[in-house]
Enzyme design. Sequence first.
Site, PDB file in Angstrom:
ATOM      1  N   GLY A 257     -10.415 -30.735  30.883  1.00 25.85           N
ATOM      2  CA  GLY A 257     -11.203 -31.637  30.040  1.00 25.85           C
ATOM      3  C   GLY A 257     -10.312 -32.731  29.464  1.00 25.85           C
ATOM      4  CG  PHE A 258      -7.117 -33.135  30.667  1.00 27.41           C
ATOM      5  CD1 PHE A 258      -6.200 -32.114  30.481  1.00 27.41           C
ATOM      6  CD2 PHE A 258      -7.675 -33.302  31.928  1.00 27.41           C
ATOM      7  CE1 PHE A 258      -5.849 -31.270  31.520  1.00 27.41           C
ATOM      8  CE2 PHE A 258      -7.325 -32.460  32.968  1.00 27.41           C
ATOM      9  CZ  PHE A 258      -6.407 -31.449  32.781  1.00 27.41           C
ATOM     10  N   GLY A 485      -9.507 -23.700  30.747  1.00 28.55           N
ATOM     11  CA  GLY A 485      -8.772 -23.282  31.934  1.00 28.55           C
ATOM     12  C   GLY A 485      -7.356 -22.905  31.556  1.00 28.55           C
ATOM     13  CG  LEU A 665      -1.673 -16.467  20.814  1.00 32.80           C
ATOM     14  CD1 LEU A 665      -3.056 -17.106  20.779  1.00 32.80           C
ATOM     15  CD2 LEU A 665      -1.652 -15.219  19.940  1.00 32.80           C
ATOM     16  CG  ASN A 666      -0.144 -14.972  28.360  1.00 28.92           C
ATOM     17  OD1 ASN A 666       0.832 -15.266  29.055  1.00 28.92           O
ATOM     18  ND2 ASN A 666      -1.119 -14.197  28.809  1.00 28.92           N
ATOM     19  CE  LYS A 668       2.513 -14.609  34.837  1.00 34.24           C
ATOM     20  NZ  LYS A 668       1.921 -13.628  35.790  1.00 34.24           N
ATOM     21  CB  THR A 669      -1.550 -18.696  29.549  1.00 32.61           C
ATOM     22  OG1 THR A 669      -1.319 -18.112  28.277  1.00 32.61           O
ATOM     23  CG2 THR A 669      -2.221 -17.688  30.470  1.00 32.61           C
ATOM     24  CD  GLU A 740      -4.421 -32.219  21.844  1.00 30.78           C
ATOM     25  OE1 GLU A 740      -5.421 -31.492  21.812  1.00 30.78           O
ATOM     26  OE2 GLU A 740      -4.452 -33.363  22.289  1.00 30.78           O
TER      27      GLU A 740
END
Lengths: 778, 326
Positions: A257-258, A485, A665-666, A668-669, A740
Amino acid sequence: MDTEPRFFETNGPGTGGVVGQPLNRVDGHDKVTGKARYSAEFPQQGLVYGVLKGSEIAKGKIQSIDTTAAMKEPGVLAVLTHQNLPKLAKTPNSPEGKKAIGAPMGFLPLTSDTVHYAGQPVALVVADTFERATHAASLVRVQYAAEKPLASYQDPKAELFNPEKVQDGKTDGFTRRGDARAALAAAPVKHTATYTHAINHHNPMEPGSTTAVWEAPDRLTVYESTQGITRTQKSLATMLGLPLEQVRVVTKYLGGGFGCKGSSWPHTVLTVQAAKAVNRPVKLVLTRQQMFTGMGHREDQTQTLQIGATREGKLLALVHEKTSTTSPWDNYAEPNSRIINLLYACPTFESSYKLARANVMTSTFTRAPGEAPGSFAIECSMDDIASQLGIDPLEIRLRNYAEKDPTNGKPWSSKSLKQCYARGAELFGWSKRNPQNGATRDGKYLVGYGMATASYPVHNSQGTARVRLYADGHAVVQSGATDLGTGTYTVMTQVAADTLGLTPDKVRFELGDSRLPTAPNSGGSVAGGTVSSSVYVAAQEVWQKLKKLAIADKKSPLYRAKLEDVVVEKNRMVLKTNKQKGEDFMALMKRNEMSDIEGTGNGKYGAGYESGLAAGGADSGHQDDMAGHSMHSFGAHFCEVRVDAEFGTVRVTRWVSVHAAGRILNAKTARSQIIGGSIFGIGAALMEETFRDPNFARYTNASLGEYHIPVNADIPEMTVEFIEEHDPYINAMGVKGIGEISMVGVSAAVANAVFHATGKRVRDLPITPDKVMGAMAV
Amino acid sequence: MNNFSYTTATTAKEATGARKNSVQSAFIAGGTTLLDLMKLNVEQHPQLVDINMVPFKGISETTDGLRIGALERMSDVGENLLVVQQFPAISEALLLSASPQLRNMASIGGNLMQRTRCSYFRDTAFPCNKRNPGSGCPAQTGDNRGLAILGGSAACIATNPGDMAVALVALDAVVLLENSKGKQRRVPLLDFHLLPGTTPQRETVLEPDELIVAVTVPAAAHARKSHYVKVRDRASYAFALVSAAVGLDVQGGQIRSARLAMGSVGTKPWRALEAEKLLVGKPATEASFQLAAAVAVRGASPREHNRFKVDMVQKAIVRAFQEIAA
């Protein structure tokens, strides 16, 4: 109540928790197998297809529309124009509409004969197949009374004005801190530079789409590709004159979306009205070309930044001016001045905005709106001054390190920028940088190192979540958030798992439906912190209820214990003084014949454990810390480029980003998100540019063939690290958000590396080979 | 996109016959340009004649050089050992084109017929003399960064977009054509594309009922030592800003023959014959190449946004020559 957890603490190795761990995406399997439904993929009984026809001209009036040929085509159900679109209860530019809907919709196509921009929808064709609707749309003939359009602020005929507020009324058109002009005049070192930024388009992989289903004459379901289902719901309910609960908005998955999906846009309500007109569910997906005029862009802009400094490179004055293009109905300008005001310790500051109304679709939030182009200006100027004074670029930034927020004097809730600089420099090998510009050559390439600082605010936001814990040991956790995503499904599953003492496979996290507890727009980097805190607080409510149940239950080992003596360990409630004594929630609930138990929570900005709110329920009435601390993420990018010494082609060959954004929180993501944002920034730095024809005010490269974004070959291996922060003020989870910041400073880091490689400064984004070649020839 | 009928031709005669009967119909091979243009409503054909079954295949060594069937795919030709070894510029140009997916689809004949990427041509909301003769050319004062500095006219400055044709024209390629009567003719690629003049809608000498059968390229020392340099905005999947195809035959430091063509600077693949002549007998040095490059851009007529091409293409020429002379 100091026995209650007020801040999420069970993170990290050794605790058995999964928060922060590089858990694979919980929705990964569904996505790669096609099971995940994006908004245009929900089958409907009797679904028909809508296709928009855009205006050929950029300014004028529609004189007549001939729909005869289109209507004759087989399968065509309706051709909607401003003459026959079903009337809205409230238009977006009515007083109610303005409040509920927001600036981009200040002008709604198909409600009058006015044409304000090229590509503006002038007709919507509905047919039984997409192909038939597309073909019929090409047969709609429009006669215009065309006028000469204005394409941008750069047109000599543009009338510039100073807006009172920019960006939806959020930022002042003029800001002053101290007497920056006088300080500038007196400064021993002065630097003035002008920067331009091309029009950029978001171009998410998934275009905007709407599937509108009227379940009853007064009840609507919309499957929408949006970053904010609550905003969409509110805007549609207002325009349609329906109670909020009669409008349901569903967004289960997003393909990016950005920022372009952060507002309400015309195609949504037009599709809803088309569905009303044909009395069938209607699906409309914007084409790639329509994405260039349908959902905003980053505006074309010029910034002039004047800096006054001491001979040691300490800042004395910052004077910033921005001029940009806006639409005929909006005062949108990215608030570039915010980051310039904030990034370094400087006693004086002044900023002003100028706008020109042109015949363009309005611009809108584009990843790091304001911070991205603003950081380009200040970070290039800082680099110049460093070079001019013979100071290392990293050193000049340390000399101007802001120990508190220069804009308001408040202490930072946390700031680990020095650690980011140090770690980034170490990973990159910054100490090997040749102090001379244009002095490192490798064959036909000039090699350069550049760096830049990144920062992004933690925006004021709140949201809600519901946790339902079942006696069989699983949980369903819900919040009306959206997942761009980036991993919202995954990280919220992790947070819920740890706070409930479950393994992630026992947690199902649901989002993307306006029937769920409301959450903010996934924009401005707020989703991660707000939703995770909501989940955490909701889980605490569940534990409170369970504890009360236990101490009142004669059969519980905790019977008659004091509430404050009971603590939670994983999925067990135990006595603080004797942790052997206690029981797990499943045993307690089963014994009490309770199938499930529910808690809700309100995650708030400013509600960290030091501010005393985190453990409170939705209505606990605690004060947050909004007034006490300044809350921002910080980071640093380091970049190596190789510039072809003759052609001026620039390739980024090494990249290091280190960010400090509270709790991650993660792993990898988060890393993926930073990589994505950095690539987004490299695109803006080196190639992204939408060209608006100066005579026709129409885009000439509205396709991914001609609008260049980086391909794999443009991007090197990227090193990303985080400095973990334990921020006790921002929110219950201590999460600042990383959507961001990943792109702030990126274009400056690249531009600074090009400057180091070539000794020439290109201040006009994107830095294409022709500009570098031209600069090197001077 | 309009509705159209679709037929399959298995012989050249069937294909050319179909087009003779309906001049508005179009041949389709890979379809990588045609389908785009039809979806954009730039081209509207009532019929598509699929020629993929026509046996215009084969990449072979002939007595005097190379023969490439018109329906060979760009990827197959680019990776063919004979082409790689004997005509490296052709292989390089092909493999620097488009993306692997497109190269797997696009045919050699279709690539020669590729239409311009000029933005005004591809958007029917704009005037364009090529698409709609007499309507005007907004590119002259608009988005002309990618457009031609050589061979343009007041009516049109659209660039011929490809890479392969640049290498082919440099190496004296000949296009073999066949019409509906089965009659064949050979046209040097140099003469195949037309300058826009006042009729930019006419792009090649191909007659409506003619089909490209094959392309031949003579073997030569300068073909074996040939090279293609492409400069573009991103590392892959972008049309050239400028490109240069060169060939050299050097003996004892002296140039015996030279070949030079430029891409993305002309309204057709731009052969620089005068520059080639100038190089013959000169030492294979940077100074000679610079001189040739200057001659190659003589008469360039840049517009506001493509002035850089004049310098950049000279640099590409020198780079290309230097890299094979080294």
